[in-house]
Design an enzyme around this catalytic site. Structure first.
Site, PDB file in Angstrom:
ATOM      1  N   ARG A 162     -15.379 -42.918  -8.867  1.00  0.00           N
ATOM      2  CA  ARG A 162     -16.623 -43.112  -9.632  1.00  0.00           C
ATOM      3  C   ARG A 162     -17.204 -44.514  -9.425  1.00  0.00           C
ATOM      4  O   ARG A 162     -17.768 -45.112 -10.334  1.00  0.00           O
ATOM      5  CB  ARG A 162     -16.403 -42.860 -11.131  1.00  0.00           C
ATOM      6  CG  ARG A 162     -15.995 -41.435 -11.482  1.00  0.00           C
ATOM      7  CD  ARG A 162     -17.083 -40.435 -11.138  1.00  0.00           C
ATOM      8  NE  ARG A 162     -16.781 -39.092 -11.618  1.00  0.00           N
ATOM      9  CZ  ARG A 162     -16.150 -38.157 -10.888  1.00  0.00           C
ATOM     10  NH1 ARG A 162     -15.754 -38.407  -9.660  1.00  0.00           N
ATOM     11  NH2 ARG A 162     -15.938 -36.947 -11.402  1.00  0.00           N
ATOM     12  N   SER A 232     -19.007 -35.412 -17.681  1.00  0.00           N
ATOM     13  CA  SER A 232     -17.944 -36.236 -18.284  1.00  0.00           C
ATOM     14  C   SER A 232     -18.579 -37.495 -18.844  1.00  0.00           C
ATOM     15  O   SER A 232     -19.228 -38.242 -18.113  1.00  0.00           O
ATOM     16  CB  SER A 232     -16.904 -36.651 -17.238  1.00  0.00           C
ATOM     17  OG  SER A 232     -16.298 -35.532 -16.656  1.00  0.00           O
ATOM     18  N   GLU A 328     -18.513 -43.205 -18.190  1.00  0.00           N
ATOM     19  CA  GLU A 328     -18.998 -42.966 -16.829  1.00  0.00           C
ATOM     20  C   GLU A 328     -20.524 -43.007 -16.835  1.00  0.00           C
ATOM     21  O   GLU A 328     -21.165 -43.449 -15.883  1.00  0.00           O
ATOM     22  CB  GLU A 328     -18.519 -41.587 -16.349  1.00  0.00           C
ATOM     23  CG  GLU A 328     -19.109 -41.184 -15.017  1.00  0.00           C
ATOM     24  CD  GLU A 328     -18.827 -39.732 -14.656  1.00  0.00           C
ATOM     25  OE1 GLU A 328     -17.660 -39.340 -14.549  1.00  0.00           O
ATOM     26  OE2 GLU A 328     -19.811 -38.983 -14.463  1.00  0.00           O
TER      27      GLU A 328
HETATM   28  P1  FAD Z   1     -29.513 -40.389 -12.520  1.00  0.00           P
HETATM   29  O1  FAD Z   1     -28.834 -40.049 -13.782  1.00  0.00           O
HETATM   30  O2  FAD Z   1     -30.964 -40.175 -12.414  1.00  0.00           O
HETATM   31  O3  FAD Z   1     -29.188 -41.903 -12.150  1.00  0.00           O
HETATM   32  C1  FAD Z   1     -27.877 -42.403 -12.229  1.00  0.00           C
HETATM   33  C2  FAD Z   1     -27.900 -43.905 -11.919  1.00  0.00           C
HETATM   34  O4  FAD Z   1     -28.321 -44.133 -10.582  1.00  0.00           O
HETATM   35  C3  FAD Z   1     -28.886 -44.680 -12.793  1.00  0.00           C
HETATM   36  O5  FAD Z   1     -28.294 -45.939 -13.066  1.00  0.00           O
HETATM   37  C4  FAD Z   1     -30.112 -44.841 -11.902  1.00  0.00           C
HETATM   38  O6  FAD Z   1     -30.844 -46.014 -12.237  1.00  0.00           O
HETATM   39  C5  FAD Z   1     -29.498 -44.937 -10.521  1.00  0.00           C
HETATM   40  N1  FAD Z   1     -30.337 -44.352  -9.445  1.00  0.00           N
HETATM   41  C6  FAD Z   1     -30.871 -43.112  -9.450  1.00  0.00           C
HETATM   42  N2  FAD Z   1     -31.489 -42.865  -8.284  1.00  0.00           N
HETATM   43  C7  FAD Z   1     -31.360 -43.986  -7.522  1.00  0.00           C
HETATM   44  C8  FAD Z   1     -31.773 -44.349  -6.206  1.00  0.00           C
HETATM   45  N3  FAD Z   1     -32.459 -43.518  -5.414  1.00  0.00           N
HETATM   46  N4  FAD Z   1     -31.443 -45.584  -5.757  1.00  0.00           N
HETATM   47  C9  FAD Z   1     -30.716 -46.435  -6.520  1.00  0.00           C
HETATM   48  N5  FAD Z   1     -30.309 -46.157  -7.773  1.00  0.00           N
HETATM   49  C10 FAD Z   1     -30.628 -44.941  -8.270  1.00  0.00           C
HETATM   50  N6  FAD Z   1     -20.551 -36.170 -11.545  1.00  0.00           N
HETATM   51  C11 FAD Z   1     -19.504 -36.051 -10.711  1.00  0.00           C
HETATM   52  O7  FAD Z   1     -19.174 -36.985  -9.980  1.00  0.00           O
HETATM   53  N7  FAD Z   1     -18.761 -34.897 -10.664  1.00  0.00           N
HETATM   54  C12 FAD Z   1     -19.049 -33.836 -11.427  1.00  0.00           C
HETATM   55  O8  FAD Z   1     -18.346 -32.824 -11.355  1.00  0.00           O
HETATM   56  C13 FAD Z   1     -20.152 -33.920 -12.306  1.00  0.00           C
HETATM   57  N8  FAD Z   1     -20.476 -32.884 -13.113  1.00  0.00           N
HETATM   58  C14 FAD Z   1     -21.542 -32.979 -13.961  1.00  0.00           C
HETATM   59  C15 FAD Z   1     -21.853 -31.877 -14.757  1.00  0.00           C
HETATM   60  C16 FAD Z   1     -22.926 -31.924 -15.623  1.00  0.00           C
HETATM   61  C17 FAD Z   1     -23.245 -30.720 -16.474  1.00  0.00           C
HETATM   62  C18 FAD Z   1     -23.738 -33.099 -15.680  1.00  0.00           C
HETATM   63  C19 FAD Z   1     -24.932 -33.127 -16.578  1.00  0.00           C
HETATM   64  C20 FAD Z   1     -23.425 -34.200 -14.893  1.00  0.00           C
HETATM   65  C21 FAD Z   1     -22.313 -34.159 -14.027  1.00  0.00           C
HETATM   66  N9  FAD Z   1     -21.956 -35.248 -13.216  1.00  0.00           N
HETATM   67  C22 FAD Z   1     -20.900 -35.136 -12.338  1.00  0.00           C
HETATM   68  C23 FAD Z   1     -22.706 -36.513 -13.277  1.00  0.00           C
HETATM   69  C24 FAD Z   1     -23.999 -36.495 -12.412  1.00  0.00           C
HETATM   70  O9  FAD Z   1     -24.293 -35.215 -11.991  1.00  0.00           O
HETATM   71  C25 FAD Z   1     -23.861 -37.409 -11.195  1.00  0.00           C
HETATM   72  O10 FAD Z   1     -23.588 -38.732 -11.579  1.00  0.00           O
HETATM   73  C26 FAD Z   1     -25.138 -37.406 -10.336  1.00  0.00           C
HETATM   74  O11 FAD Z   1     -24.874 -37.986  -9.087  1.00  0.00           O
HETATM   75  C27 FAD Z   1     -26.293 -38.128 -11.012  1.00  0.00           C
HETATM   76  O12 FAD Z   1     -27.478 -37.857 -10.295  1.00  0.00           O
HETATM   77  P2  FAD Z   1     -28.908 -38.111 -10.907  1.00  0.00           P
HETATM   78  O13 FAD Z   1     -29.894 -37.967  -9.783  1.00  0.00           O
HETATM   79  O14 FAD Z   1     -29.140 -37.282 -12.082  1.00  0.00           O
HETATM   80  O15 FAD Z   1     -28.778 -39.647 -11.300  1.00  0.00           O
HETATM   81  N1  EPU Z   2      -8.019 -31.144 -20.580  1.00  0.00           N
HETATM   82  C1  EPU Z   2      -7.604 -30.827 -21.844  1.00  0.00           C
HETATM   83  N2  EPU Z   2      -8.548 -30.651 -22.819  1.00  0.00           N
HETATM   84  C2  EPU Z   2      -9.879 -30.789 -22.561  1.00  0.00           C
HETATM   85  C3  EPU Z   2     -10.316 -31.135 -21.256  1.00  0.00           C
HETATM   86  C4  EPU Z   2      -9.350 -31.306 -20.270  1.00  0.00           C
HETATM   87  O1  EPU Z   2      -6.417 -30.712 -22.111  1.00  0.00           O
HETATM   88  O2  EPU Z   2     -10.675 -30.613 -23.484  1.00  0.00           O
HETATM   89  C5  EPU Z   2      -7.020 -31.291 -19.513  1.00  0.00           C
HETATM   90  C6  EPU Z   2      -7.079 -30.101 -18.546  1.00  0.00           C
HETATM   91  O3  EPU Z   2      -6.324 -29.022 -19.008  1.00  0.00           O
HETATM   92  C7  EPU Z   2      -6.537 -30.716 -17.275  1.00  0.00           C
HETATM   93  C8  EPU Z   2      -7.014 -32.157 -17.338  1.00  0.00           C
HETATM   94  O4  EPU Z   2      -7.302 -32.426 -18.708  1.00  0.00           O
HETATM   95  O5  EPU Z   2      -5.132 -30.706 -17.293  1.00  0.00           O
HETATM   96  C9  EPU Z   2      -8.223 -32.435 -16.455  1.00  0.00           C
HETATM   97  O6  EPU Z   2      -9.312 -31.596 -16.867  1.00  0.00           O
HETATM   98  P1  EPU Z   2     -10.393 -31.023 -15.820  1.00  0.00           P
HETATM   99  O7  EPU Z   2      -9.705 -30.376 -14.663  1.00  0.00           O
HETATM  100  O8  EPU Z   2     -11.363 -30.215 -16.577  1.00  0.00           O
HETATM  101  O9  EPU Z   2     -11.078 -32.308 -15.218  1.00  0.00           O
HETATM  102  P2  EPU Z   2     -11.565 -33.660 -15.884  1.00  0.00           P
HETATM  103  O10 EPU Z   2     -10.619 -34.740 -15.520  1.00  0.00           O
HETATM  104  O11 EPU Z   2     -11.871 -33.481 -17.322  1.00  0.00           O
HETATM  105  C10 EPU Z   2     -12.870 -34.379 -13.753  1.00  0.00           C
HETATM  106  C11 EPU Z   2     -14.187 -35.030 -13.478  1.00  0.00           C
HETATM  107  C12 EPU Z   2     -15.293 -33.990 -13.478  1.00  0.00           C
HETATM  108  C13 EPU Z   2     -14.990 -32.952 -12.402  1.00  0.00           C
HETATM  109  C14 EPU Z   2     -13.640 -32.306 -12.711  1.00  0.00           C
HETATM  110  C15 EPU Z   2     -13.217 -31.328 -11.644  1.00  0.00           C
HETATM  111  C16 EPU Z   2     -14.106 -37.329 -14.249  1.00  0.00           C
HETATM  112  C17 EPU Z   2     -14.513 -38.299 -15.300  1.00  0.00           C
HETATM  113  N3  EPU Z   2     -14.476 -36.058 -14.453  1.00  0.00           N
HETATM  114  O12 EPU Z   2     -12.938 -33.884 -15.087  1.00  0.00           O
HETATM  115  O13 EPU Z   2     -16.518 -34.631 -13.163  1.00  0.00           O
HETATM  116  O14 EPU Z   2     -15.985 -31.949 -12.361  1.00  0.00           O
HETATM  117  O15 EPU Z   2     -12.637 -33.339 -12.800  1.00  0.00           O
HETATM  118  O16 EPU Z   2     -12.826 -32.020 -10.505  1.00  0.00           O
HETATM  119  O17 EPU Z   2     -13.493 -37.722 -13.280  1.00  0.00           O
HETATM  120  C18 EPU Z   2     -18.342 -35.766 -14.160  1.00  0.00           C
HETATM  121  O18 EPU Z   2     -17.960 -36.767 -13.536  1.00  0.00           O
HETATM  122  O19 EPU Z   2     -19.378 -35.768 -14.884  1.00  0.00           O
HETATM  123  C19 EPU Z   2     -17.565 -34.540 -14.071  1.00  0.00           C
HETATM  124  C20 EPU Z   2     -17.865 -33.430 -14.741  1.00  0.00           C
END
Ligand code: FAD
Ligand code: EPU
Length: 345
Positions: A162, A232, A328
């Protein structure tokens, strides 16, 4: 280039009703430079935004929100790889679908991550065993003061968990305008995480991994179109081997993920869950019942509600485990980004 109404609600997946003095949608690098320089001359702050899926608006933003919508996907091939050059304003999930439709594998584990391609390197998006750094070849950045474009190799991006150089040296004054990806023609499925381990490595297809990832995500993560959230809310904490050993002695069933450098990553969701915080509510904000690491806008929450909830979650986890969670999500105040830990501490 167009100036829009000033509500930020359509521009943040928390669906918070914050306002901005100005919102500009930019489709070219030249437009971004123009807006940046004009705002500087007017002494107005500028916030770059993709799809607002990783930001928390704490209050109304007093400057210009510059939304990146630079489009375009170009594909070329070399002996071993498919090379994609993608405009920063393309939607990430659409790109994943596009590559699969074209028979290019490698992005399937990263399906359904909201946001723009240009934001993907910033926190090195990751899910289900794959991170952007595994497929990133380069990132093109625009110096908004000079208009100069610079290409950074993946190594120069200093990707971490991250984390990247875009949260440090290139955080201010630079916009990501394109991302280069390299997808190996000799595809190796990554089926080490969650339910993916049930798949057969010999027979599995990229589409099956995509479908399994979409299924897991849909069952755990709230859809921001229905329930506001930013994924997250906290990072998974990384602690020393010594601290992990102490925790393991007290909580043997906790998940522990040893890292290459000897440190150990913990599951923040598990820690929050163990504090019995699922469903816990402050104002309109709540801890999601299916995934405790996700804070949701349950009912017309304000930024202050989410901050109060995040503070409480951090305190309870810290008190019980002596592990102090860090957001995050990026916190945005009236004049720009704020130190998120400082805000919730
Ligand atoms: P924004 O929220 O618009 O911007 C994020 C930051 O980047 C801000 O500080 C902004 O100023 C800056 N920024 C934006 N665009 C630019 C640019 N072109 N140049 C320079 N700076 C810029 N993340 C994961 O890693 N893994 C996941 O599994 C994951 N799952 C998600 C699930 C859900 C339901 C949600 C809502 C979010 C999840 N995220 C996850 C977080 C998010 O999707 C990522 O961080 C994504 O890359 C953000 O993209 P965005 O365009 O919305 O960024
Ligand atoms: N867990 C619990 N209770 C909960 C949630 C999770 O016990 O309420 C336990 C799960 O059972 C598992 C562990 O925690 O043993 C990890 O959970 P999970 O696999 O759901 O992943 P996570 O660590 O919660 C991370 C990323 C996600 C990404 C998933 C899948 C971060 C901060 N988050 O979540 O990214 O999608 O792994 O790879 O690293 C995001 O960054 O926004 C995001 C959604």
């Amino acid at each position: 280039m167009s100036t829009q109404l000033h509500s930020l609600k359509p521009f943040n997946t928390f669906n918070l009703n914050a306002m901005a003095a100005n919102i500009v949608i930019a489709e070219t690098a030249e437009e971004m430079v123009f807006v940046w320089q004009k705002s500087l001359a007017d002494r107005q702050p500028v916030l770059l935004l993709g799809e607002g899926s990783n930001v928390l608006f704490l209050e109304d933003y007093q400057g210009t929100v510059l939304v990146n919508r630079i489009r375009g996907i170009a594909v070329r091939e070399s002996d071993d790889d498919w090379h994609l050059h993608v405009g920063a304003g393309e939607n990430w999930h659409n790109l994943v679908e596009y590559t699969l439709e074209k028979g290019l594998a490698g992005l399937e584990n990263l399906a359904m991550i909201p946001g723009c391609v240009g934001s993907s390197p910033i926190q090195n998006i990751g899910a289900y065993g794959v991170e952007l750094k595994h497929v990133c070849e380069y990132v093109d950045i625009l110096d908004l003061s000079s208009g100069k474009i610079q290409r950074l190799t993946a190594q120069e991006c200093q990707f971490g968990y991250r984390d990247s150089i875009f949260k440090h040296k290139y955080q201010t004054g630079y916009a990501i305008i394109a991302v280069g990806l390299a997808l190996k023609k000799a595809w190796i499925p990554v089926i080490t995480y969650g339910d993916l381990i049930r798949l057969d490595a010999e027979k599995v297809t990229p589409q099956q991994i995509f479908d399994a990832v979409c299924y897991m995500r849909t069952s755990k993560l709230p859809n921001p179109k229905i329930t506001g959230n930013a994924g997250s809310f906290f990072k998974n904490p990384v602690v020393s081997a010594e601290q992990a050993a102490l925790l393991k002695a007290r909580f043997p069933d906790a998940p522990f993920y040893p890292q290459r450098d000897g440190q150990v990553k913990l599951a923040a969701g598990w820690l929050i869950d163990r504090c019995d915080l699922k469903g816990f509510t402050i104002g309109g904000a709540a801890v999601h019942r299916q995934q405790a690491l996700v804070l949701i806008n349950q009912q017309e929450a304000t930024g202050a509600d989410i901050v109060a909830l995040a503070h409480e979650v951090r305190q309870r986890v810290g008190t019980k485990f002596n592990v102090w969670l860090e957001p995050e999500v990026r916190f945005i105040g009236a004049l720009g980004e704020k130190d998120a830990v400082g805000v919730i501490a």
